[in-house]
Design a protein around this motif. Structure first.
Motif, short mmCIF file in Angstrom:
data_model
loop_
_atom_site.label_atom_id
_atom_site.label_comp_id
_atom_site.label_asym_id
_atom_site.label_seq_id
_atom_site.Cartn_x
_atom_site.Cartn_y
_atom_site.Cartn_z
N GLY A 158 -6.70 48.73 -56.19
CA GLY A 158 -5.54 48.42 -54.56
C GLY A 158 -4.98 49.37 -54.28
O GLY A 158 -4.80 50.05 -55.94
N ASN A 159 -4.29 49.85 -53.64
CA ASN A 159 -3.16 50.83 -53.49
C ASN A 159 -4.14 51.47 -53.61
O ASN A 159 -2.97 52.39 -54.19
CB ASN A 159 -1.84 50.56 -54.12
N GLY A 160 -4.92 52.21 -53.09
CA GLY A 160 -5.27 53.77 -53.41
C GLY A 160 -6.02 53.23 -54.51
O GLY A 160 -5.82 55.22 -54.50
N VAL B 251 -10.13 47.92 -50.33
CA VAL B 251 -10.82 49.63 -50.33
C VAL B 251 -12.22 48.72 -49.70
O VAL B 251 -12.28 47.94 -49.65
CB VAL B 251 -11.40 49.46 -51.54
N ASP B 252 -13.57 49.45 -49.15
CA ASP B 252 -14.83 49.75 -48.44
C ASP B 252 -15.33 48.92 -49.77
O ASP B 252 -15.93 49.83 -50.54
CB ASP B 252 -14.62 50.13 -47.40
N VAL B 253 -14.87 47.82 -49.81
CA VAL B 253 -16.46 47.06 -50.58
C VAL B 253 -17.97 48.00 -50.96
O VAL B 253 -18.61 48.40 -51.87
CB VAL B 253 -16.12 45.53 -51.44
N TYR B 254 -18.35 47.26 -49.47
CA TYR B 254 -19.46 47.70 -49.25
C TYR B 254 -20.23 49.51 -49.64
O TYR B 254 -21.02 49.17 -50.57
CB TYR B 254 -19.49 47.57 -47.86
N LYS B 255 -19.61 49.99 -49.27
CA LYS B 255 -19.62 51.48 -49.82
C LYS B 255 -19.74 51.74 -51.30
O LYS B 255 -20.21 52.72 -51.77
CB LYS B 255 -18.57 52.56 -48.87
N LEU B 256 -18.24 51.00 -51.81
CA LEU B 256 -18.05 51.44 -53.16
C LEU B 256 -19.08 51.13 -54.11
O LEU B 256 -19.72 51.57 -54.91
CB LEU B 256 -16.64 50.91 -53.16
N VAL C 113 -7.27 54.93 -62.53
CA VAL C 113 -7.50 56.04 -61.00
C VAL C 113 -6.81 56.51 -59.35
O VAL C 113 -7.11 54.82 -59.52
CB VAL C 113 -9.23 57.27 -61.49
N PRO C 114 -7.48 57.59 -58.97
CA PRO C 114 -7.39 57.75 -57.96
C PRO C 114 -8.32 56.94 -57.18
O PRO C 114 -9.39 56.86 -57.86
CB PRO C 114 -7.16 58.66 -57.42
N GLU C 115 -8.65 56.18 -55.86
CA GLU C 115 -10.12 55.67 -55.17
C GLU C 115 -10.82 56.51 -54.96
O GLU C 115 -12.34 56.40 -55.40
CB GLU C 115 -9.76 55.55 -53.27
N SER C 116 -10.61 57.76 -55.00
CA SER C 116 -11.56 59.11 -55.15
C SER C 116 -12.71 58.81 -55.58
O SER C 116 -13.13 59.81 -55.98
CB SER C 116 -11.29 59.65 -53.87
N GLN C 117 -11.47 59.13 -56.81
CA GLN C 117 -12.31 59.77 -58.31
C GLN C 117 -13.04 57.97 -59.04
O GLN C 117 -14.22 57.99 -60.20
CB GLN C 117 -10.99 60.40 -59.25
N ILE C 118 -13.09 57.02 -58.25
CA ILE C 118 -13.98 56.08 -58.99
C ILE C 118 -15.24 55.32 -59.72
O ILE C 118 -15.59 55.38 -60.41
CB ILE C 118 -13.07 54.44 -57.68
#
Ligand code: SF4
Length: 360
Positions: A309-311, A264-269, A325-330
């Motif tokens: 991991g894995n989206g 995943v893009d850790v910086y953005k997250l 949850v899906p990546e978009s909802q983290i």
């Protein structure tokens, strides 16, 4: 005491800053003091270079929410004006006050009469000429000798309500100076790396120097000097104290640096979670981890965390996976959970006041 803030002994280390407005501009100065207070500043210093500034002190001292220290250079008469104005303390720089040593008796009597402390603020850039000649430059020994000499003059007048600073722009010299000073006197010490530079460099210099000293139990108040708005200084100062466990930690984001294993893009997250939780005032450690290698371990140790991991993101609360949850909802899920945990902390009395969170 500086106003209602205890300094020295077992009192917690407090954070100071200094206004950048013209002190004579009362409204602008009070506005900046209000901003500093809101950012966690506990004691504020104002410069008094002119008569107009001295005349503004009574109103500023009365209306400020936090104790005001008048910073006096050059003119001893402003010391008396500041004391009469009701300032909580006066900072004097003996190296650049005319005939300061001759005035010490009078200053000691006035300060004692008003029940306020004096900070003897020695500064490498304006060291007493006598000591500059003796040592050749502002060495740690020169700074300490200057400060203790001035203290001795006050002590002759039985005045000991003193705080000392021996600031230098080089953290190595500054640390040594405070170590020497702490070994030779019991006065409370105000720490500062003076002219530390722009925000990035100044933050590092101050954190390194304060960390070295505070971890030895040296230092009672701190000021981070940055070429940046003073609220930034306060933010850095508070963060230094939190990092040293000298005050309760607030929001802490534990995020990994990312590596070739990241999914995943850790910086953005990490940025989005930090922005989403900005303003949260309860102690909360949130782990943002980029993969399922080290992620779950760190996420388990935090109050709240995600291992991605894995989206998808595995959401941990107090060491347990509560959902995936899906990546978009983290980000939104972490914010929801953070709000819920913060609310529980307030209910349990761990934190005071409702959690304040702005969602970006
Ligand atoms: S948590 Fe994973 S992605 Fe982040 S640094 Fe560690 S191994 Fe790399």
């Amino acid at each position: 005491m500086v106003g209602d803030v205890g300094v020295g002994s077992d009192h917690p280390v407090s954070v100071q800053s200094m206004t950048t407005t013209k002190t004579a501009d009362v409204n602008a100065t009070l506005q900046q003091i209000a901003e500093l207070t809101a950012s966690g500043c506990q004691i504020v210093r104002v410069a008094v270079p002119d008569t107009d500034d001295a005349e503004a002190l009574p109103v500023i001292a009365r209306k400020s929410q936090i104790p005001v220290i008048a910073d006096i250079h050059f003119q001893p008469r402003y010391v008396f004006a500041a004391i009469d104005a009701g300032c909580a303390a006066v900072r004097v720089n003996p190296g650049n006050i005319k005939k300061f040593d001759d005035k010490v008796g009078e200053i000691a009597r006035a300060a004692k009469g008003a029940g306020i402390p004096i900070r003897i603020g020695v500064n490498a850039g304006s060291l007493d000429k006598r000591l500059l000649a003796k040592y050749g430059k502002a060495t740690p020994e020169a700074l300490v000798e200057s400060a203790l000499w001035e203290c001795s003059l006050f002590e002759e007048h039985d005045f000991r309500d003193i705080k000392i600073s021996v600031k230098h722009n080089d953290p190595v010299v500054m640390v040594r100076a405070y170590e020497l000073l702490a070994a030779q006197c019991e006065y409370p010490l105000h720490l500062g790396v003076t002219e530390a530079g722009p925000a990035f460099q100044g933050t590092i210099k101050s954190a390194v120097a304060f960390g070295a000293l505070l971890s030895q139990g040296i230092g009672d108040t701190i000021r981070v000097s940055l070429s940046a708005p003073p609220a930034e200084e306060v933010k850095v100062g508070n963060q230094i104290l939190e990092s040293l466990n000298l005050r309760q930690r607030g929001l802490e984001i534990v995020s990994c640096p990312s590596c070739g294993r990241a999914q995943v893009d850790v910086y953005k997250l990490a940025d989005e979670v930090t922005a989403g939780l900005e303003g949260m005032e309860v102690p909360l450690r949130v782990a943002v981890m980029g993969c399922v290698v080290n992620g779950p371990g760190e996420a388990r140790e935090a109050d709240l965390g995600v291992a991605s991991g894995n989206g998808k993101g595995q959401i941990f609360v107090k060491g347990e996976v509560v959902k995936t949850v899906p990546e978009s909802q983290i980000v939104e899920t972490l914010i929801e959970e953070a709000m819920r945990i913060a609310g529980e902390q307030v209910d349990d009395g761990v934190a005071s006041g409702p959690p304040v969170v702005t969602v970006s």
